[in-house]
Design an enzyme around this catalytic site. Structure first.
Site, PDB file in Angstrom:
ATOM      1  N   ASP A   1      -5.419  -1.085 -12.495  1.00 27.61           N
ATOM      2  CA  ASP A   1      -5.558  -0.010 -11.385  1.00 27.61           C
ATOM      3  C   ASP A   1      -6.756   0.931 -11.907  1.00 27.61           C
ATOM      4  O   ASP A   1      -7.335   0.873 -12.971  1.00 27.61           O
ATOM      5  CB  ASP A   1      -4.279   0.897 -11.240  1.00 27.61           C
ATOM      6  CG  ASP A   1      -4.136   1.360  -9.762  1.00 27.61           C
ATOM      7  OD1 ASP A   1      -5.133   1.637  -9.106  1.00 27.61           O
ATOM      8  OD2 ASP A   1      -2.945   1.276  -9.486  1.00 27.61           O
TER       9      ASP A   1
ATOM     10  N   ASP B   1      14.839  -4.269  -0.586  1.00 29.34           N
ATOM     11  CA  ASP B   1      15.276  -5.607  -0.678  1.00 29.34           C
ATOM     12  C   ASP B   1      14.648  -6.305  -1.444  1.00 29.34           C
ATOM     13  O   ASP B   1      13.537  -7.087  -0.872  1.00 29.34           O
ATOM     14  CB  ASP B   1      16.047  -6.173   0.405  1.00 29.34           C
ATOM     15  CG  ASP B   1      16.815  -7.567   0.357  1.00 29.34           C
ATOM     16  OD1 ASP B   1      16.574  -8.191  -0.608  1.00 29.34           O
ATOM     17  OD2 ASP B   1      17.352  -7.990   1.346  1.00 29.34           O
TER      18      ASP B   1
END
Length: 642
Positions: free
Chosen positions: A341, A216
């Site tokens: 990253d 959500d």
């Protein structure tokens, strides 16, 4: 505690831009020149300290600031082995390559970790400008551990995985966890957390599902914001006693087809639509509003959406100016540190793209330059810097950055922008004034009984009761119980009599986890990640154990869900069904006996079949055919009178 260099004020020449005030007590002569420079003076505003130090730095020293390396251990340049750092190798990184930001992968007792990190700071203090080290870590407080992405052990308090916090949905619990973890990290000399994942979990097969806050967007945003608040000790930026948060992975990482992960060559693409892309962005809103110190871009190449009405360039986010400078800094107004990253500037050789049994992928062949595979390292660094990267994760060689400046691909002015951000964060955390920690205090603070008591309570509360046929739970603890994948000693402590044959039992308890396959056994990460199927099958040993128990007694099944499991095959055999996201056997048994109440609700939907999983859109939350259990499912019983 390591003794800091203190030089008597009476022997010094004060250099405060003409000011004649005496130097502060206990100041550190970081550049060893015998006088108080503005960057060494804690009374000077941070912006002025940054500019004073920046003026003293060479281009090579600036380039080193843009690398976020790894603290090496003996025999491992990426810190995966040993119980100490390699002091000689660390000194070379600090002095020869001018790197001052490092991830630690050391797993040792708290006092030992504090001592090792103090030793790094002592080496940093001896460098030309004495710039302190920023030491970061992947998550250390949860049950799940994947080499290169998370770890466990070392005495830190043990909490559920992030999905467990999502199951509770309580921002204050997340904030309280962050506050405790903050104190533990700072006690051992860790200053930066490469977490949380604010990724929206939309593909059920994705191996990194467990480290998210679910499916959500609004809930992910709210809970990730609370995580930032707890770790940084407020919502206005990191405080001096806070841990800098690097929220990740901007953006669209959880939408990869078949759940294949972007660490791997085969998982480098993520198709989305404008509508689904907006939901993945929405998941980051509150962590940005809470002023997370850092943001880490995703590995993947996002295909499909437009930014500012223009198609997204088909390169990974770490090279994508539209996603970093345009969307993140421009539209979202983000002003913090952007840390790539790991390994995005490394090559991806054959052993990276298509390893086999004879030539498996090793750490030496890990590279994730998606969309930039055919370019050289200098071009990749230039592309990343011009896109908006401030630091390159996992990189330890500044030469390509210097080469990019020499070739006119990147300006020194652009380098200075990133160096300012790196330095400012070090000043904000007080590292220039005292980067050392009390090693004895670390042993008292990390994993202390009060912290673990709170963690245990969350392990219990975050469990989800999906089914409870015939009021099977709670079970009186004076029963005979048959166990599978549960410690018999824990069951005896809970009051049960453990039997060896389910035919002799009154009740059975089976712990299992979401099924998986190792589809890419020769890839470094693919060999360690849970990929493929989510459904239980008759040949699975845990399914056979459930069937054996259910033939004789009411059977309780507790499923550890690092990914949404298809429960269709085992549900008919279970009288009660629990879902866990990192819980000890003692925590599960407390729910079984009613000593504690499962309060969680599903933070994602559970599909009915693998066919339904394959029919859904990987970029949309809880998309596809009607699920077996909707997001939000969960039974909360009344508290037991025990």
């Amino acid at each position: 505690m390591v003794r800091r260099r203190i030089i008597a004020a009476s022997l010094l020449v004060v250099a405060l831009g003409g000011a004649g005030s005496p130097p502060p007590t206990g100041w550190r002569d970081l550049n060893h020149n015998g006088r108080l420079d503005r960057y060494e003076d804690a009374r000077t505003p941070i912006a002025a300290r940054v500019e004073d130090l920046l003026k003293q730095m060479t281009l090579a020293e600036k380039a080193g600031m843009l690398l976020h390396g790894t603290l090496p251990t003996p025999g491992s340049a990426i810190g995966f082995a040993g119980k100490t750092y390699d002091a000689d190798a660390t000194a070379k990184l600090l002095n020869d390559r001018h790197i001052t930001s490092f991830i630690t992968r050391l797993v040792v007792a708290p006092s030992e970790l504090a001592a090792q990190n103090n030793a790094v700071q002592k080496l940093a203090e001896a460098s030309r400008l004495g710039i302190p080290a920023t030491i970061s870590t992947d998550p250390r407080h949860h049950f799940q551990a994947t080499l290169g992405a998370s770890t466990t052990g070392g005495g830190f308090s043990l909490w559920p995985d992030t999905l467990g916090f999502a199951a509770l949905g309580d921002a204050e619990t997340v904030r309280r966890f962050g506050n405790i973890a903050r104190q533990e990290y700072r006690a051992v000399g860790i200053h930066m957390a490469l977490s949380p994942q604010a990724d929206l979990a939309t593909e059920p097969r994705w191996p990194r599902f467990a480290a998210t806050f679910g499916s959500d967007p609004a809930e992910v945003s709210r809970l990730a914001g609370a995580y930032v608040d707890g770790f940084q000790h407020g919502r206005t930026g990191v405080r001096p006693d806070g841990v800098a948060i690097v929220v990740k992975h901007w953006v669209g990482y959880g939408a990869e087809p078949e759940g294949f992960d972007g660490h791997n060559h085969y998982g480098r693409n993520a198709p989305l639509t404008d509508a689904s892309f907006a939901q993945h962005i929405r998941a980051f809103d509150d962590s940005l509003a809470a002023h997370s110190a850092g943001v880490m871009p995703t590995y993947v190449i996002v295909h499909g959406p437009k930014i500012a009405n223009q198609p997204i360039e088909p390169v990974a986010a770490g090279f994508n100016k539209q996603m970093l400078t345009g969307l993140l800094r421009g539209e979202k107004g983000y002003r913090g540190l952007i840390v790539s990253d790991w390994s995005i500037t490394n090559d991806c050789p054959q052993a990276c793209m298509a390893p086999d049994a004879a030539h498996p992928q090793t750490p030496a062949s890990i590279g994730t330059p998606w969309g930039m595979e055919t370019t050289d390292k200098t071009t990749r660094f230039a592309k990343g810097l011009n896109a908006g990267i401030d630091q390159f994760g996992g990189a330890n060689d500044p030469v390509p950055i210097l080469d990019a400046v020499a070739k006119g691909l990147v300006s020194e002015k652009r380098i200075d922008e990133s160096v300012r951000r790196v330095l400012r964060l070090k000043f904000e955390q007080g590292l220039f004034d005292n980067p050392y920690v009390d090693e004895a205090a670390a042993a008292r603070i990390v994993g202390n009984p009060q912290a673990q008591q709170q963690a245990d309570a969350v392990q219990r509360a975050s469990q989800i009761l999906l089914r409870n046929d015939s009021a099977t739970l709670p079970v009186a603890p004076d029963k005979r119980i048959w166990l599978h994948n549960v410690d018999a000693a824990a069951a005896r402590t809970a009051g049960f009599t453990v039997v060896e044959d389910p035919a002799q039992a009154d009740i059975a308890l089976v712990r299992t986890s979401t099924p998986f396959e190792t589809l890419h056994p020769h890839h470094f990460f693919g060999a360690r990640q849970h990929e493929g199927r989510l459904d239980f099958r008759p040949e699975d040993k845990d399914v056979q154990a459930i069937a054996r128990a259910a033939a004789h007694v009411p059977t309780i099944v507790a499923v550890e869900m690092d990914r949404p499991a298809v429960l269709t095959a085992i549900e008919p055999m279970a009288k009660a069904m629990l879902v866990t996201f990192g819980a000890s056997d003692a925590a599960v048994l407390d729910i079984v006996t009613g000593r504690a109440v499962a309060q969680g609700h599903l933070p994602f939907s559970i599909p009915r079949s693998m066919a339904d999983v394959e029919a859904q859109s990987p970029d949309l939350p809880d998309d596809g055919p009607a699920p077996a259990y909707k997001r939000g499912a969960g039974i909360v019983l009344k508290a037991s009178a025990q």
